[in-house]
Structure formats: C-alpha cells, structure tokens
Enzyme design. Structure first.
Site, PDB file in Angstrom:
ATOM      1  CB  ALA A  20      -0.934  -0.006   1.207  1.00  0.00           C
ATOM      2  CD  GLU A  39       9.139  -0.553   7.228  1.00  0.00           C
ATOM      3  OE1 GLU A  39       8.129  -0.490   6.521  1.00  0.00           O
ATOM      4  OE2 GLU A  39       9.167  -1.124   8.336  1.00  0.00           O
ATOM      5  CG  ASN A  47       2.592  -8.866   7.525  1.00  0.00           C
ATOM      6  OD1 ASN A  47       3.493  -9.522   8.023  1.00  0.00           O
ATOM      7  ND2 ASN A  47       1.527  -8.477   8.185  1.00  0.00           N
ATOM      8  N   GLY A  52       2.183 -14.539   0.054  1.00  0.00           N
ATOM      9  CA  GLY A  52       2.233 -15.545  -1.000  1.00  0.00           C
ATOM     10  C   GLY A  52       2.248 -14.988  -2.413  1.00  0.00           C
ATOM     11  N   GLY A  53       2.134 -13.668  -2.562  1.00  0.00           N
ATOM     12  CA  GLY A  53       2.164 -13.078  -3.909  1.00  0.00           C
ATOM     13  C   GLY A  53       0.930 -13.421  -4.732  1.00  0.00           C
ATOM     14  NE  ARG A 300      -7.216 -16.673   3.558  1.00  0.00           N
ATOM     15  CZ  ARG A 300      -6.328 -15.762   3.198  1.00  0.00           C
ATOM     16  NH1 ARG A 300      -6.317 -14.577   3.762  1.00  0.00           N
ATOM     17  NH2 ARG A 300      -5.451 -16.021   2.264  1.00  0.00           N
ATOM     18  CD  GLU A 434      -3.079  -6.747   7.777  1.00  0.00           C
ATOM     19  OE1 GLU A 434      -2.047  -6.922   7.091  1.00  0.00           O
ATOM     20  OE2 GLU A 434      -3.377  -7.456   8.742  1.00  0.00           O
ATOM     21  CB  ILE A 450      -1.755  -8.361  -3.522  1.00  0.00           C
ATOM     22  CG1 ILE A 450      -0.802  -9.180  -2.651  1.00  0.00           C
ATOM     23  CG2 ILE A 450      -0.999  -7.625  -4.630  1.00  0.00           C
ATOM     24  CD1 ILE A 450       0.105 -10.118  -3.411  1.00  0.00           C
TER      25      ILE A 450
HETATM   26  P1  ADP Z   1       0.204  -3.460   3.755  1.00  0.00           P
HETATM   27  O1  ADP Z   1       0.009  -4.854   3.241  1.00  0.00           O
HETATM   28  O2  ADP Z   1      -1.039  -2.850   4.267  1.00  0.00           O
HETATM   29  O3  ADP Z   1       0.965  -2.605   2.791  1.00  0.00           O
HETATM   30  P2  ADP Z   1       2.573  -4.277   5.267  1.00  0.00           P
HETATM   31  O4  ADP Z   1       2.580  -5.020   6.543  1.00  0.00           O
HETATM   32  O5  ADP Z   1       3.033  -5.014   4.073  1.00  0.00           O
HETATM   33  O6  ADP Z   1       1.112  -3.649   5.073  1.00  0.00           O
HETATM   34  O7  ADP Z   1       3.490  -2.981   5.394  1.00  0.00           O
HETATM   35  C1  ADP Z   1       3.356  -2.085   6.449  1.00  0.00           C
HETATM   36  C2  ADP Z   1       4.733  -1.563   6.800  1.00  0.00           C
HETATM   37  O8  ADP Z   1       4.586  -0.503   7.744  1.00  0.00           O
HETATM   38  C3  ADP Z   1       5.630  -2.599   7.455  1.00  0.00           C
HETATM   39  O9  ADP Z   1       6.844  -2.673   6.761  1.00  0.00           O
HETATM   40  C4  ADP Z   1       5.822  -2.089   8.883  1.00  0.00           C
HETATM   41  O10 ADP Z   1       7.093  -2.393   9.422  1.00  0.00           O
HETATM   42  C5  ADP Z   1       5.647  -0.584   8.695  1.00  0.00           C
HETATM   43  N1  ADP Z   1       5.245   0.097   9.935  1.00  0.00           N
HETATM   44  C6  ADP Z   1       4.352  -0.316  10.863  1.00  0.00           C
HETATM   45  N2  ADP Z   1       4.252   0.554  11.872  1.00  0.00           N
HETATM   46  C7  ADP Z   1       5.106   1.571  11.584  1.00  0.00           C
HETATM   47  C8  ADP Z   1       5.483   2.771  12.246  1.00  0.00           C
HETATM   48  N3  ADP Z   1       4.964   3.114  13.419  1.00  0.00           N
HETATM   49  N4  ADP Z   1       6.391   3.575  11.653  1.00  0.00           N
HETATM   50  C9  ADP Z   1       6.958   3.238  10.457  1.00  0.00           C
HETATM   51  N5  ADP Z   1       6.657   2.109   9.794  1.00  0.00           N
HETATM   52  C10 ADP Z   1       5.745   1.282  10.338  1.00  0.00           C
END
Ligand code: ADP
Length: 471
Positions: A20, A39, A47, A52-53, A300, A434, A450
């Site tokens: 996202a 990040e 995640n 699983g792509g 699920r 998410e 995704i």
């Molecule tokens: P989505 O599938 O919604 O894109 P992901 O879990 O793949 O979510 O990605 C969310 C990202 O945000 C992760 O890499 C996570 O480490 C990062 N994240 C979560 N909380 C924080 C925060 N407080 N500050 C910076 N990054 C964060």
C-alpha cells in the site's frame, strides 16, 4: 499541536513500505510530488514481502484465455458473502472494479512477472488468482523498490512514526518520528519532525503480531497463538490515527489462516502448499476421526472456526496429481512440514488417523468427484479435479494462525481518513492497506489483500498530491 521545528519537509509523507505504501509513493511521485517513505524496520516490505504473492483479478486476460466468466460484480458479491455483509460495500466495490487496472499497472509500470496459470482460492466463485513468478510477495515488492530507486523516492528505514502532528482546523501537518530506531526498543532513536506540505498517507499494515493490542480486541488471541505476520505488524500506526480522531472500525475481526503448518513457525513454506494444493486438490480430515468436517474451499473464517471446534487435529491430504500445484513442495519435504507416503494406509498410520475411516472418507470423496457433487460439504468440484488415487500421498498437519486484521481505521472511496466525531475527512490524512477497515467485513478472501493495497495505495497517492499545500 503545532511545531515549527521541522527537520525535513516533503509534499507527501508515506508511512509504511508494504504494497500500500509503495503504491502510494510511486503514484504520488509520478504525479510530480516530492515524496518520502518511512519504515520502522531495518528492511522494507513488511508483511507484503513475505506474503504468498497472490493477486485476485476479475475479468483478467488469463480468465479470458481459459474461458472463465467473471466480473467485478461477481468478485464484489464473493467479498460480501465471505464478509457476512459487514463490508462497507462501496469500498469493496472500488477494489473489485479496479482489480484489472491494478494488475495492468503492476505489469506495465512495474514489470511484475506472473505465472501463466490461475489459482482457485477458497470463497471465490471462479479461479481468478494470479501468482507472482517467484511465488512470493517479494515478486511485487522488489519491482516496487526498483521503481522507487528509479524515481529517486527516499525510503528511510529504521524510522518509526510516533504520532501525527495537527495544526489549524485539525489538519495533519506532519509527523513525529524516531530516526535510527531499533525495533522493538521503544526508547531507541532520535526524535524528529517531518513536515507534510500536502498530506500524510498511513500504510502501516495490521497488528497481527501485537499480542497486547489484539488481546484487547479479541481476548482469545493470546500468546499461545502463532501468527504468519512479520514482527513489525504492531498497532502504533493505527493508534496514531485514532489519537487524531480517526474512526476505528471492526477491530475485533481478526483472521486466522486455516492453511498454516503445525510443524513450523509463522507463514513458513507449508501455508502455500495447503493453499495451492491441499485444499483445492485434496481433502482435510480430523486426525481423531479420519473424517472431513468442512468444505475445504469455503472462506477462511468458516474453515478456521471448524478447525478450532472440538479440539480437532486437522490434516490436509493430496495425491501426486494435485501436488503438482504445490510450488513449495521440495522445501516442505526437506523441512518435514509435509510427508510423503506410498499408500493411504501408511499415511493414516503415521498421522495416527483411524485407517478404515480415512479409507472410507477418501472413497466417498472420490465418489463425489465422479458424480460432480460433494453432497456432504458442497465443495465445488471442477471437471479437471482428479480423484485421490495416485500415490504418493502427501499430508500436512495444520494449525490456524493469526493472519490478517480486517478491522482498521475508516476511509472513504478516496482513501481519506474519516473522523469519528463528524464522519468527515481529516484534512491532510489518507490511509490504505491493512491499517484500514471495512473492505473485507468479517473475512478477507485469499488473494484480496494485494489487490486492495495496490488499488487503495494508488488512490491515496493520487489524492494526496491533489491536496492544497498547507502554508
Ligand atoms: P500493507 O500490506 O497494508 O501494505 P505491510 O505489513 O506489508 O502492510 O506494510 C506495512 C509496513 O509498515 C511494514 O513494513 C511495517 O514495518 C511498517 N510500519 C508499521 N508501523 C510503523 C510505524 N509506526 N512507523 C513506520 N513504519 C511502520
């Protein structure tokens, strides 16, 4: 609170580097904005990178090739059925309507490569799931990161969002972060303030690894329950939005994945085995009885509820024909997550399943296939499904694990975060992925994450750029 001591400033500040966040960053940058992604972990991808792509698309070129009739409306209906109509239908509709353009964007703009076959995942009326060639979400995250490098979008790792900073009219003007942050050490790092001249996009994902927060929402999900999530899937991004008045939505709807293995931690290699082969091409039985107990292709929630009921010991079984679809088979065998047997009798013995009962279950299932109708559990039985007759037979022991948070903060179709007080957009704040709620209702269908992240990430990126600059 106002602060004039901005360390840095950008047009659009994006928090989180999963599907996202990166989709939002790429769109915003391509629309001409000065963008940064922050990040908190040492590596980007969250995640998304370990998923699983799997990418659900309604009306795709592969469906046309295979003569599969599908439409955004059918996908929308599938989402509502699985979601028990708790979905906010207009948000689910946006995902279904834009699924095809999201796929094209990933191919044409990012050069993502997909396999040439579609998968049929539980709860979807038809096969509509694309899979990345690498068989993992990194097959999309890596091209996204390349694109970010090409567009010169900075991704500041080890930088954690602490809180939003609002100004006049409650407009979000920027964020407070900890840079040089060492997860999970709360006190580490240096406090800084990043100004967002146009908008902040929150894309921090779910809170599946945040036992403390998930226990508040669903007291059953204690420390004993494993998760498929990465360690950084914690709630502070969501909480930062709540602190500035965002609306919480259905936070207790937390999904457990029914396909995960008892014999490894996390998502591992077994989840994809069950998802792509065990459930669609095989059966799941309770080792205590040798009997099936649920439609292996239902959504699920139905499957995990049935698995957890009566302390069952679920085992999925597939034969050598169905196992062809298991992309992770070699790794599963090597790690002992999946076992191979020359006969159903041997499989029963090793898994401590009552032998006669299992033989009868397999016989009945094969009979249903012959008739084209599963009279016991109404599993859909496409014509190309083969009976379980060809050794070797493979088994995997299953354990539901926390996988996905359907709940989150409330957004509208423009990805604007809506306030709890008025139900109106909080100026300067967008969210996608998410961390948002309402799209999937009570249960997210496999491969719908995704697509949701890319669709709403792009929407958030485009609309964030269109905001007026705050002065
Ligand atoms: P989505 O599938 O919604 O894109 P992901 O879990 O793949 O979510 O990605 C969310 C990202 O945000 C992760 O890499 C996570 O480490 C990062 N994240 C979560 N909380 C924080 C925060 N407080 N500050 C910076 N990054 C964060």
């Amino acid at each position: 609170m106002r602060t004039k001591k901005w360390t840095e400033e950008y047009d659009v500040v994006i928090i989180g580097s999963g599907f996202a966040g990166l989709a939002a960053a790429i769109e915003a940058k391509e629309k001409g904005a000065d963008v940064v992604v922050i990040e908190k972990m040492r590596t980007p991808g969250g995640n998304s990178a370990i998923s699983g792509g799997l990418f659900a698309v309604a009306g795709s070129p592969l469906q046309t090739r295979d003569g599969i009739v599908d439409s955004p409306d059918l996908m929308h209906q599938d989402m509502l059925n699985a979601g028990m109509n708790l979905n906010h239908p207009e948000l689910a509709q946006v995902v279904a309507d834009q699924s095809l353009s999201a796929l094209h964007w990933s191919i044409e703009n990012l050069a993502v490569q997909y396999k040439e076959n579609l998968n049929h995942l539980g709860g979807h009326s038809v096969p509509r799931t694309y899979t990345t060639k690498s068989g993992s979400g990194s097959g999309i995250i890596q091209p996204m990161l390349s694109k970010c490098r090409q567009l010169e979008i900075p991704i500041k790792i080890k930088t954690r969002l602490n809180r939003m900073i609002s100004g006049a009219n409650d407009r979000i003007e920027g964020i407070e972060v900890q840079s040089d942050y060492h997860f999970p050490h709360e006190q580490s790092g240096i406090t800084q303030h990043i100004r967002a001249k146009k908008a902040v996009v929150l894309a921090t994902g779910g809170f599946g690894s945040d036992v403390k927060f998930r226990l508040i929402q669903d007291p059953r999900l204690n420390n004993n329950i494993d998760t498929t999530n990465h360690k950084g899937a914690t709630a502070e991004g969501l909480i930062a939005a709540l602190e500035v008045g965002a609306t919480p939505l259905q936070l207790c709807w937390i999904q457990l994945g029914p396909w995960a293995s008892l014999d490894e931690k996390g998502w591992g290699v077994g989840s994809l085995f069950t998802l792509l082969a065990g459930f669609p091409y095989g059966i799941m039985v309770d080792a205590k009885t040798g009997k099936r107990f649920v439609n292996e292709m239902s959504d699920r929630r139905l499957r995990t509820d049935a698995m957890l009921l009566k302390d069952r010991a679920p085992v999925a079984i597939v034969d050598s024909q169905g196992v062809k679809y298991a992309t992770t088979l070699d790794k599963c065998l090597k790690r002992g997550v999946v076992q191979a047997f020359d006969s159903i009798e041997e499989l029963a013995k090793s898994n401590m399943i009552p032998e006669a009962s299992l033989i009868e279950t397999v016989r009945n299932y094969n009979m249903y296939l012959g008739h084209g109708c599963d009279t016991e559990f109404e599993k859909s039985l496409p014509k190309d499904l083969k009976p379980l007759t060809t050794p070797p037979y493979y088994s995997i022991r299953l354990l539901p694990k926390v996988h996905y948070c359907m709940g989150g903060i409330r957004i509208n179709s423009k990805a604007q975060v809506l306030s709890v007080s008025e139900g109106l957009p909080i100026p300067g704040l967008y969210a996608a992925g998410e961390v948002t709620g309402g799209i999937h209702g009570a249960s997210r269908l496999g491969s719908n994450s995704i697509v949701e992240c890319i669709v709403f990430g792009r929407i958030a990126g485009v609309n964030a750029v269109a905001e007026n600059e705050n002065v």
